[in-house]
Write an enzyme that holds these catalytic residues in place. Structure first.
Site, PDB file in Angstrom:
ATOM      1  N   HIS A  79      -0.307 -12.097   1.208  1.00 36.86           N
ATOM      2  CA  HIS A  79      -1.265 -11.201   0.551  1.00 36.86           C
ATOM      3  C   HIS A  79      -2.028 -11.880  -0.585  1.00 36.86           C
ATOM      4  O   HIS A  79      -3.223 -11.618  -0.789  1.00 36.86           O
ATOM      5  CB  HIS A  79      -0.517  -9.968   0.026  1.00 36.86           C
ATOM      6  N   SER A  89     -13.359  -5.043   1.504  1.00 34.46           N
ATOM      7  CA  SER A  89     -14.370  -4.468   0.612  1.00 34.46           C
ATOM      8  C   SER A  89     -15.778  -4.888   1.040  1.00 34.46           C
ATOM      9  O   SER A  89     -16.577  -5.344   0.216  1.00 34.46           O
ATOM     10  CB  SER A  89     -14.116  -4.877  -0.851  1.00 34.46           C
ATOM     11  N   PRO A  90     -16.105  -4.747   2.333  1.00 30.19           N
ATOM     12  CA  PRO A  90     -17.404  -5.222   2.824  1.00 30.19           C
ATOM     13  C   PRO A  90     -18.598  -4.418   2.316  1.00 30.19           C
ATOM     14  O   PRO A  90     -19.741  -4.857   2.466  1.00 30.19           O
ATOM     15  CB  PRO A  90     -17.269  -5.095   4.346  1.00 30.19           C
ATOM     16  N   TYR A 147       0.835  -1.203   0.000  1.00 32.69           N
ATOM     17  CA  TYR A 147       0.000   0.000   0.000  1.00 32.69           C
ATOM     18  C   TYR A 147       0.867   1.249   0.000  1.00 32.69           C
ATOM     19  O   TYR A 147       1.108   1.888   1.030  1.00 32.69           O
ATOM     20  CB  TYR A 147      -0.928   0.020   1.213  1.00 32.69           C
ATOM     21  N   GLY A 206     -17.496   0.662  -1.627  1.00 34.86           N
ATOM     22  CA  GLY A 206     -18.293   1.873  -1.417  1.00 34.86           C
ATOM     23  C   GLY A 206     -19.651   1.868  -2.090  1.00 34.86           C
ATOM     24  O   GLY A 206     -20.501   2.703  -1.776  1.00 34.86           O
ATOM     25  N   PHE A 207     -19.872   0.941  -2.997  1.00 36.68           N
ATOM     26  CA  PHE A 207     -21.123   0.927  -3.763  1.00 36.68           C
ATOM     27  C   PHE A 207     -22.348   0.823  -2.862  1.00 36.68           C
ATOM     28  O   PHE A 207     -23.370   1.487  -3.086  1.00 36.68           O
ATOM     29  CB  PHE A 207     -21.102  -0.229  -4.763  1.00 36.68           C
ATOM     30  N   LEU A 208     -22.263  -0.008  -1.810  1.00 30.48           N
ATOM     31  CA  LEU A 208     -23.422  -0.262  -0.963  1.00 30.48           C
ATOM     32  C   LEU A 208     -23.777   0.908  -0.046  1.00 30.48           C
ATOM     33  O   LEU A 208     -24.816   0.879   0.611  1.00 30.48           O
ATOM     34  CB  LEU A 208     -23.195  -1.531  -0.133  1.00 30.48           C
TER      35      LEU A 208
END
Length: 330
Positions: free
Chosen positions: A131, A209-210, A57, A214-216
């Site tokens: 990873h 990515s829960p 990162y 960010g879509f949800l």
């Protein structure tokens, strides 16, 4: 808020952890370094005690300097090191086209762990992940190296990200795996097949990515613009017009449920997985303090088994186009 045990370890953390990647990497230009340190520290003050980073990162700041996520996490939490659980990862680097290059050879693992210890400013890592699976290195070899690092006190436990059942079982037979970190959300459920394995082997499922990147949250539309050079969401299918159309039914359903519970859509999507299994630990990320607080408070929302089942039945009938795979359950 009741803490959750991290797999088979003696580590206990609050239900929602903080994914720190977006401060430095993949979600636009890196934040100003002092702001990152300040934000991570404020997250700690809110109650976050599980922080996720990785050696990969790294981003380029507007002034041309490197933003190294591990260093920033280490600076933010240095004086509270014994009060937090820090997870980091080794084994991947990025090619020029942003694809991943894997390397989990023992010598690479050892070199990486020393560099991560230095960047984090600590003499031990709580949870050290491979990873990504390296097809050139057997899982037993990786597990043997991790076992040695545990004996040496450099790491407390280890995990694997984006793992398969076969690989997990082979690795675990050599050195018990504490956690797996796989993509998981209402739109990405293909790893639910690993739940029985996690239960059998007492392994935590750390969900990255829960909220489907960010879509949800319902905060984005097909017209939202992402910088294709610095923001990975620019190439994610859920943010195309076709992908958004497929996900719109879920957003409408989620919005209705959230209004009934008087919570946000993002909170409900986190509560759904938190109430589904006691060993699931989502690690959403955000640069905004209000969103960080909102995410953390999702750990207080209660959904019944009946409510979870009803949601799953609706999800089973939906089709999604989402980064990481094409979700369709028959």
């Amino acid at each position: 808020m009741e803490k959750r045990r991290l797999g088979n370890s003696e580590l206990y953390v609050n239900p929602v952890g903080l994914g720190c990647m977006g401060f430095s990497h993949a979600y636009g230009e890196p934040m100003e370094k002092n702001e990152v340190i300040k934000t991570i520290r404020e997250a700690y003050e809110m109650g976050y005690d599980f922080f996720d980073t990785a050696e990969a990162y790294v981003g380029i700041c507007p002034d041309g300097s490197l933003s190294c996520n591990e260093e920033l996490v280490g600076k933010a939490l240095g004086d509270v090191r014994d009060k937090v659980v820090i997870a980091t990862k080794m084994g991947v680097s990025h090619n020029e086209d942003l694809s991943l290059r894997t390397d989990s050879r023992p010598q690479t693992i050892r070199k990486s762990v020393e560099e991560s210890l230095k960047k984090l400013g600590t003499d031990y890592i709580d949870l050290y992940y491979q990873h990504r699976i390296d097809p050139e290195v057997e899982p037993e070899t990786v597990a043997e190296t991790m076992a040695e690092l545990i004996k040496e006190g450099k790491i407390r436990c280890w995990g694997i990200s984006e793992v398969t059942e076969e690989y997990l079982r082979r690795a675990n037979a050599v050195c018990p795996v504490t956690a797996i970190q796989n993509r998981y959300s209402m739109m990405a459920r293909w790893h639910e097949s690993l739940f029985p394995v996690c239960e059998e082997l007492q392994i935590a499922f750390v969900a990255f990515s829960p909220m489907a990147n960010g879509f949800l949250t319902g905060k984005y539309t097909p017209d939202t613009k992402f910088d294709k050079n610095t923001d990975f969401r620019a190439g994610m299918p859920q943010y195309t017009k076709g992908g958004y159309k497929k996900g719109k039914e879920l957003l409408s359903f989620l919005n209705k449920l959230a209004e009934e519970k008087n919570v946000s859509q993002g909170q409900l999507s986190l509560a759904w997985m938190l109430n589904k299994k006691p060993y699931i630990l989502p690690i959403p990320g955000s640069r905004k303090l209000d969103r960080l607080k909102e995410n953390f408070r999702a750990g207080e929302i209660i959904l019944t088994k009946e409510e979870i089942s009803a949601i799953d039945q609706r999800l089973d009938k939906m089709e999604f186009q989402v980064f990481g795979g094409h979700q369709r359950k028959e």
